[in-house]
Design a protein around this motif. Structure first.
Motif, PDB file in Angstrom:
ATOM      1  N   LEU A 294       0.830  -1.211   0.000  1.00  0.00           N
ATOM      2  CA  LEU A 294       0.000   0.000   0.000  1.00  0.00           C
ATOM      3  C   LEU A 294       0.865   1.261   0.000  1.00  0.00           C
ATOM      4  O   LEU A 294       0.535   2.250  -0.657  1.00  0.00           O
ATOM      5  N   ALA A 295       1.982   1.215   0.713  1.00  0.00           N
ATOM      6  CA  ALA A 295       2.890   2.369   0.702  1.00  0.00           C
ATOM      7  C   ALA A 295       3.444   2.601  -0.694  1.00  0.00           C
ATOM      8  O   ALA A 295       3.590   3.750  -1.138  1.00  0.00           O
ATOM      9  N   GLU A 296       3.747   1.515  -1.417  1.00  0.00           N
ATOM     10  CA  GLU A 296       4.281   1.672  -2.772  1.00  0.00           C
ATOM     11  C   GLU A 296       3.215   2.187  -3.728  1.00  0.00           C
ATOM     12  O   GLU A 296       3.501   2.983  -4.622  1.00  0.00           O
ATOM     13  N   VAL A 297       1.971   1.732  -3.552  1.00  0.00           N
ATOM     14  CA  VAL A 297       0.874   2.263  -4.374  1.00  0.00           C
ATOM     15  C   VAL A 297       0.735   3.763  -4.133  1.00  0.00           C
ATOM     16  O   VAL A 297       0.602   4.560  -5.074  1.00  0.00           O
ATOM     17  N   GLU A 298       0.763   4.182  -2.878  1.00  0.00           N
ATOM     18  CA  GLU A 298       0.638   5.604  -2.560  1.00  0.00           C
ATOM     19  C   GLU A 298       1.795   6.408  -3.156  1.00  0.00           C
ATOM     20  O   GLU A 298       1.599   7.515  -3.683  1.00  0.00           O
ATOM     21  N   GLU A 299       3.004   5.849  -3.087  1.00  0.00           N
ATOM     22  CA  GLU A 299       4.160   6.531  -3.665  1.00  0.00           C
ATOM     23  C   GLU A 299       4.023   6.648  -5.177  1.00  0.00           C
ATOM     24  O   GLU A 299       4.356   7.677  -5.774  1.00  0.00           O
ATOM     25  N   ALA A 300       3.517   5.585  -5.834  1.00  0.00           N
ATOM     26  CA  ALA A 300       3.344   5.602  -7.289  1.00  0.00           C
ATOM     27  C   ALA A 300       2.314   6.650  -7.696  1.00  0.00           C
ATOM     28  O   ALA A 300       2.522   7.400  -8.662  1.00  0.00           O
ATOM     29  N   VAL A 301       1.217   6.718  -6.964  1.00  0.00           N
ATOM     30  CA  VAL A 301       0.178   7.712  -7.265  1.00  0.00           C
ATOM     31  C   VAL A 301       0.722   9.124  -7.059  1.00  0.00           C
ATOM     32  O   VAL A 301       0.480  10.037  -7.866  1.00  0.00           O
ATOM     33  N   ALA A 302       1.489   9.319  -6.005  1.00  0.00           N
ATOM     34  CA  ALA A 302       2.058  10.640  -5.734  1.00  0.00           C
ATOM     35  C   ALA A 302       3.020  11.074  -6.840  1.00  0.00           C
ATOM     36  O   ALA A 302       3.210  12.276  -7.062  1.00  0.00           O
ATOM     37  N   SER A 303       3.614  10.110  -7.543  1.00  0.00           N
ATOM     38  CA  SER A 303       4.541  10.441  -8.630  1.00  0.00           C
ATOM     39  C   SER A 303       3.837  10.577  -9.972  1.00  0.00           C
ATOM     40  O   SER A 303       4.490  10.721 -11.001  1.00  0.00           O
TER      41      SER A 303
ATOM     42  N   ASP B 264      -6.345 -11.229   8.008  1.00  0.00           N
ATOM     43  CA  ASP B 264      -7.648 -11.101   7.362  1.00  0.00           C
ATOM     44  C   ASP B 264      -7.555 -10.606   5.923  1.00  0.00           C
ATOM     45  O   ASP B 264      -8.580 -10.473   5.252  1.00  0.00           O
ATOM     46  N   CYS B 265      -6.345 -10.323   5.457  1.00  0.00           N
ATOM     47  CA  CYS B 265      -6.195  -9.719   4.127  1.00  0.00           C
ATOM     48  C   CYS B 265      -5.749 -10.757   3.117  1.00  0.00           C
ATOM     49  O   CYS B 265      -4.572 -11.127   3.055  1.00  0.00           O
ATOM     50  N   ASP B 266      -6.699 -11.215   2.285  1.00  0.00           N
ATOM     51  CA  ASP B 266      -6.365 -12.064   1.145  1.00  0.00           C
ATOM     52  C   ASP B 266      -6.299 -11.194  -0.104  1.00  0.00           C
ATOM     53  O   ASP B 266      -6.310  -9.963  -0.021  1.00  0.00           O
ATOM     54  N   PHE B 267      -6.217 -11.813  -1.274  1.00  0.00           N
ATOM     55  CA  PHE B 267      -6.059 -11.029  -2.505  1.00  0.00           C
ATOM     56  C   PHE B 267      -7.257 -10.115  -2.749  1.00  0.00           C
ATOM     57  O   PHE B 267      -7.094  -8.948  -3.128  1.00  0.00           O
ATOM     58  N   ALA B 268      -8.465 -10.624  -2.521  1.00  0.00           N
ATOM     59  CA  ALA B 268      -9.658  -9.800  -2.737  1.00  0.00           C
ATOM     60  C   ALA B 268      -9.644  -8.567  -1.836  1.00  0.00           C
ATOM     61  O   ALA B 268      -9.955  -7.441  -2.267  1.00  0.00           O
ATOM     62  N   GLN B 269      -9.270  -8.754  -0.571  1.00  0.00           N
ATOM     63  CA  GLN B 269      -9.201  -7.624   0.348  1.00  0.00           C
ATOM     64  C   GLN B 269      -8.101  -6.652  -0.050  1.00  0.00           C
ATOM     65  O   GLN B 269      -8.244  -5.434   0.070  1.00  0.00           O
ATOM     66  N   LEU B 270      -6.973  -7.192  -0.521  1.00  0.00           N
ATOM     67  CA  LEU B 270      -5.900  -6.307  -0.992  1.00  0.00           C
ATOM     68  C   LEU B 270      -6.398  -5.434  -2.140  1.00  0.00           C
ATOM     69  O   LEU B 270      -6.115  -4.224  -2.181  1.00  0.00           O
ATOM     70  N   LEU B 271      -7.142  -6.008  -3.070  1.00  0.00           N
ATOM     71  CA  LEU B 271      -7.695  -5.216  -4.171  1.00  0.00           C
ATOM     72  C   LEU B 271      -8.597  -4.102  -3.639  1.00  0.00           C
ATOM     73  O   LEU B 271      -8.548  -2.967  -4.124  1.00  0.00           O
ATOM     74  N   ARG B 272      -9.409  -4.421  -2.644  1.00  0.00           N
ATOM     75  CA  ARG B 272     -10.290  -3.397  -2.066  1.00  0.00           C
ATOM     76  C   ARG B 272      -9.469  -2.256  -1.462  1.00  0.00           C
ATOM     77  O   ARG B 272      -9.799  -1.080  -1.619  1.00  0.00           O
ATOM     78  N   GLU B 273      -8.384  -2.604  -0.772  1.00  0.00           N
ATOM     79  CA  GLU B 273      -7.603  -1.577  -0.099  1.00  0.00           C
ATOM     80  C   GLU B 273      -6.777  -0.757  -1.093  1.00  0.00           C
ATOM     81  O   GLU B 273      -6.589   0.443  -0.888  1.00  0.00           O
ATOM     82  N   VAL B 274      -6.300  -1.378  -2.153  1.00  0.00           N
ATOM     83  CA  VAL B 274      -5.615  -0.609  -3.201  1.00  0.00           C
ATOM     84  C   VAL B 274      -6.615   0.335  -3.873  1.00  0.00           C
ATOM     85  O   VAL B 274      -6.326   1.506  -4.132  1.00  0.00           O
ATOM     86  N   ASP B 275      -7.812  -0.183  -4.152  1.00  0.00           N
ATOM     87  CA  ASP B 275      -8.850   0.625  -4.796  1.00  0.00           C
ATOM     88  C   ASP B 275      -9.247   1.830  -3.947  1.00  0.00           C
ATOM     89  O   ASP B 275      -9.633   2.881  -4.476  1.00  0.00           O
ATOM     90  N   ALA B 276      -9.132   1.699  -2.627  1.00  0.00           N
ATOM     91  CA  ALA B 276      -9.531   2.789  -1.724  1.00  0.00           C
ATOM     92  C   ALA B 276      -8.517   3.926  -1.686  1.00  0.00           C
ATOM     93  O   ALA B 276      -8.815   5.001  -1.145  1.00  0.00           O
ATOM     94  N   ILE B 277      -7.336   3.736  -2.271  1.00  0.00           N
ATOM     95  CA  ILE B 277      -6.316   4.788  -2.251  1.00  0.00           C
ATOM     96  C   ILE B 277      -6.667   5.869  -3.267  1.00  0.00           C
ATOM     97  O   ILE B 277      -6.882   5.587  -4.455  1.00  0.00           O
TER      98      ILE B 277
ATOM     99  N   GLU C  60      -6.863   4.935 -10.478  1.00  0.00           N
ATOM    100  CA  GLU C  60      -7.983   4.904 -11.407  1.00  0.00           C
ATOM    101  C   GLU C  60      -8.143   3.554 -12.092  1.00  0.00           C
ATOM    102  O   GLU C  60      -9.199   3.251 -12.632  1.00  0.00           O
ATOM    103  N   ARG C  61      -7.090   2.754 -12.114  1.00  0.00           N
ATOM    104  CA  ARG C  61      -7.191   1.447 -12.738  1.00  0.00           C
ATOM    105  C   ARG C  61      -6.254   0.480 -12.033  1.00  0.00           C
ATOM    106  O   ARG C  61      -5.122   0.823 -11.703  1.00  0.00           O
ATOM    107  N   ILE C  62      -6.741  -0.753 -11.817  1.00  0.00           N
ATOM    108  CA  ILE C  62      -5.927  -1.806 -11.221  1.00  0.00           C
ATOM    109  C   ILE C  62      -5.893  -2.984 -12.202  1.00  0.00           C
ATOM    110  O   ILE C  62      -6.926  -3.461 -12.657  1.00  0.00           O
ATOM    111  N   ARG C  63      -4.696  -3.428 -12.507  1.00  0.00           N
ATOM    112  CA  ARG C  63      -4.506  -4.655 -13.289  1.00  0.00           C
ATOM    113  C   ARG C  63      -3.736  -5.650 -12.418  1.00  0.00           C
ATOM    114  O   ARG C  63      -3.092  -5.263 -11.451  1.00  0.00           O
ATOM    115  N   PHE C  64      -3.802  -6.906 -12.814  1.00  0.00           N
ATOM    116  CA  PHE C  64      -2.961  -7.876 -12.108  1.00  0.00           C
ATOM    117  C   PHE C  64      -2.579  -9.022 -13.041  1.00  0.00           C
ATOM    118  O   PHE C  64      -3.293  -9.341 -13.993  1.00  0.00           O
TER     119      PHE C  64
END
Length: 239
Positions: free
Chosen positions: A184-193, A215-228, A232-236
């Motif tokens: 999540l920290a890396e996602v935030e850093e990427a968005v800030a850049s 409690d955090c599986d892949f589906a939950q991780l997607l939710r938390e990345v999406d909340a940042i 605007e788009r998430i791929r995997f």
């Protein structure tokens, strides 16, 4: 004058992201990037074991570098990284038909690249490090992202499945999860850049289970990345 480096990447998106990480490490070590072989003090060849004729491409490229050195009288240091480096290790040094390799770095030791280049610059001995490493952390903000819109972000390294057709468990190691906090920290850093798209990388991404949050599986991780805010788009790749 700063030494200059050139990184050439074969293979998958994980290799592309590893090259981004190595570029950032070399920048931090005082090197400058160049796209010209003749200008490079260091050429890094980031290899792939999966794509067809992977080793042939490596040896062809080594031959081109050798000829360039003969023409110019100036031979760059050569580092071989990636999956072929991990798979073949020290044997690469004896199977190169006269081509010179100065550093061999496996997929799990790319953080060592600047140090190994420094060591070999002070001796005539090639440096090899293909040791396994369970730590999948990486310093935040070091990766030199090549895409102005998209950020590759690793969530899993390695694989445990050992499919008959696949070399990944041998070249990338067993399955290791990055912490949710680091991701999540890396996602935030990427968005800030300025990046608005993130691509989450792992051999089997839906195996993800956060080591720092039960409690955090892949589906939950997607939710938390999406909340940042700003994503605007998430791929995997790949489920």
């Amino acid at each position: 004058m700063a030494k200059k480096y050139r990184i050439e990447t074969f293979g998958c998106q994980m290799n592309v992201h590893d090259s981004e990480r190595m570029a950032g490490l070399l920048d931090q070590a005082g090197y400058e990037s160049t796209s010209d072989d003749r200008d490079a003090d260091v050429i890094v060849i980031n290899t792939c074991s999966v794509r067809e004729h992977a080793e042939d491409k490596l040896y062809t490229r080594l031959g081109e570098i050798r000829v360039l050195g003969e023409e110019t009288g100036r031979r760059p240091s050569v580092a071989v990284t990636g999956c072929v480096a991990q798979q073949e290790g020290r044997s690469l040094l004896t199977r190169t038909n006269g081509h010179v390799i100065d550093v061999v770095v496996g997929t799990q030791q790319i953080k060592m690249l600047p140090m190994l280049l420094e060591r070999t610059s002070h001796s005539a001995r090639a440096e090899v490090n293909v040791d396994p490493r369970d730590d999948v952390g990486f310093p935040l903000g070091i990766a030199k992202r090549s895409d102005p819109v998209k950020a590759y972000i690793t969530i899993i390294e390695g694989c445990n499945d050992h499919c008959a057709f696949c070399v990944v468990p041998k070249t990338r190691g067993h399955e290791r999860m990055r912490t949710k906090a680091d991701i999540l920290a890396e996602v935030e850093e990427a968005v800030a850049s300025g990046r608005r798209e993130v691509q989450l990388l792992g051999q089997i991404v839906n195996h993800y289970q956060a080591p720092d949050d039960g409690d955090c599986d892949f589906a939950q991780l997607l939710r938390e990345v999406d909340a940042i805010h700003g994503v605007e788009r998430i791929r995997f790749a790949s489920p």
